[in-house]
Motif scaffolding. Structure first.
Motif, short mmCIF file in Angstrom:
data_model
loop_
_atom_site.label_atom_id
_atom_site.label_comp_id
_atom_site.label_asym_id
_atom_site.label_seq_id
_atom_site.Cartn_x
_atom_site.Cartn_y
_atom_site.Cartn_z
N UNK A 32 0.82 -1.20 0.00
CA UNK A 32 0.00 0.00 0.00
C UNK A 32 0.86 1.26 0.00
N UNK A 33 1.98 1.22 0.73
CA UNK A 33 2.88 2.37 0.77
C UNK A 33 3.49 2.63 -0.60
N UNK A 34 3.91 1.55 -1.28
CA UNK A 34 4.49 1.69 -2.61
C UNK A 34 3.46 2.24 -3.58
N UNK A 35 2.23 1.71 -3.50
CA UNK A 35 1.19 2.17 -4.41
C UNK A 35 0.89 3.66 -4.22
N UNK A 36 0.93 4.09 -2.96
CA UNK A 36 0.67 5.51 -2.70
C UNK A 36 1.78 6.39 -3.26
N UNK A 37 3.04 5.90 -3.19
CA UNK A 37 4.15 6.66 -3.74
C UNK A 37 4.05 6.74 -5.26
N UNK A 38 3.67 5.61 -5.87
CA UNK A 38 3.51 5.60 -7.32
C UNK A 38 2.41 6.57 -7.75
N UNK A 39 1.31 6.57 -7.02
CA UNK A 39 0.20 7.45 -7.36
C UNK A 39 0.59 8.92 -7.20
#
Length: 411
Positions: free
Chosen positions: A85-92
């Motif tokens: 979830x943390x990675x996805x938020x950074x990507x977004x």
């Protein structure tokens, strides 16, 4: 017998991690189908392999996590959901920043943007509204004559200039006293307009540099060539290149000045034409025409252009070179002063013939209207029609140094 026979072998993979290689054999209908797998994952699939004790050997890892943080970091995280979830938020967040960058348009710095071209009328209005009192004190608008010369001139000389034109005449000589001022935006626009109209460049050029020699100045600083005519030397060149009727003539003269054999410094020659025009005005050679047209600026502008045309035709037809400049300038000056009416008529005929040749066809020279400043566009509506109408009225150029009086040479 139908079913799958799975052959497994453990090998040591990249970075020392265990790598499991499986081979699946499908014996259905006697055919075998080999499917190599790496780490228990067939190409294009993600699976979980369970040990007998129920513990998972590998957990599924999102592809985005592998791309964002690298293979080793993702494996070390064990594919935990919070990390995903943390990675996805950074990507977004990175995607949002990139989308915002796409909407930003580059802005040209103000100092690099080309300045507006300036018309002769707008430059003239600048001097009309400038306090030139100190310069007016030093002008010599007429030749001082005494004794018999004064009597002869009074009886047989040209008529005196009308009183209502004296202020305009004095302003002409005051402008010729003005030097080029780097702190005056109008002065810089005049200089840039001349350069751009002659060379065809759309951008401004540096204030100093060898590029000024391309338009016929003698060095890297145009101001050093303005002695004897002051800023009027630039004003006349501006008039020549910004008037749509004389712009073709300016370009013809400029083209000849670049000739491999008959070349000459265009701007310096233009300044010499201004010098001749100033002499003619001071000697009252132009007074009769000024009185007839009830203006001074328009007359001296046309006399300058007519004198330049005469030099151009003489230089081209007789194949003159720079070594002939002194003789040619002297000849042109004598002829222009003795025949002001004739030389002005030649200019009028030349322009009329050019208009007849081009007819109503649009030409590149007519595009100069689009380069005019907003101020000039407004005034052009009022000045269309007669030759007299297109001239601006002066409401207020320079005393020649004593050593320059009467000289016929490139200054």
């Amino acid at each position: 017998m139908e079913g799958d026979i799975i052959l497994a072998a453990n090998t040591e993979g990249l970075n020392g991690l265990p790598q499991e290689c499986k081979q699946t054999v499908d014996l259905t209908n006697g055919h075998s189908n080999h499917k190599p797998e790496m780490n228990g994952v067939a190409p294009g699939h993600a699976i979980i392999k369970e040990h007998a004790n129920g513990n998972s050997l590998h957990k599924p890892v999102p592809i985005s996590a592998l791309k964002q943080n690298g293979l080793l970091q993702s494996l070390a995280a064990g594919g935990d959901q919070p990390r995903t979830e943390e990675v996805n938020s950074e990507v977004e967040r990175a995607r949002e920043e990139w989308d915002a960058l796409e909407s930003i348009q580059p802005v040209l710095p103000e100092e690099l943007a080309p300045s507006l071209l300036i018309s002769f009328n707008e430059a003239l209005q600048h001097f009309q509204t400038t306090d030139l009192a100190d310069l007016l004190k030093n002008i010599q608008p007429t030749i001082r004559r005494t004794g018999l010369a004064a009597i002869t001139h009074f009886l047989f000389g040209p008529p005196r200039l009308h009183k209502e034109l004296l202020e305009e005449r004095d302003l002409v000589f005051a402008i010729a006293q003005c030097s080029l001022d780097n702190g005056q935006p109008v002065h810089m626009r005049v200089l840039q307009t001349i350069y751009r109209k002659l060379t065809g460049n759309r951008n401004d050029c540096p204030r100093f540099g060898p590029h000024w020699e391309n338009v016929g100045f003698q060095g890297t600083d145009p101001s050093t060539d303005l002695r004897g005519t002051g800023f009027l030397g630039l004003m006349h060149t501006l008039y020549l290149v910004m008037d749509p009727e004389t712009l073709p003539l300016a370009r013809d003269i400029y083209k000849l000045s670049q000739h491999p054999v008959q070349n000459f410094p265009f701007s310096v020659m233009s300044i010499n034409m201004t010098r001749i025009a100033l002499h003619a005005l001071r000697e009252e050679v132009l007074s009769k025409e000024c009185n007839r047209r009830q203006q001074v600026v328009g007359v001296i502008n046309d006399f300058y252009a007519a004198t330049f045309l005469h030099l151009f035709q003489l230089w081209k037809s007789e194949q003159k070179t720079i070594s002939d400049s002194g003789y040619v300038l002297k000849e042109v000056e004598i002829f222009a002063k003795k025949n002001p009416k004739q030389i002005l008529r030649r200019l009028e005929t030349f322009l009329k013939e050019r208009r007849t040749r081009i007819g109503h066809r649009a030409s590149p020279d007519s595009l100069s209207h689009s380069n005019r400043s907003p101020t000039d566009r407004g005034s052009s509506l009022e000045t269309q029609g007669t030759k007299e109408g297109k001239e601006m009225n002066f409401t207020g150029v320079c005393e020649l140094p004593a050593e320059m009086e009467g000289e016929a040479r490139l200054i």
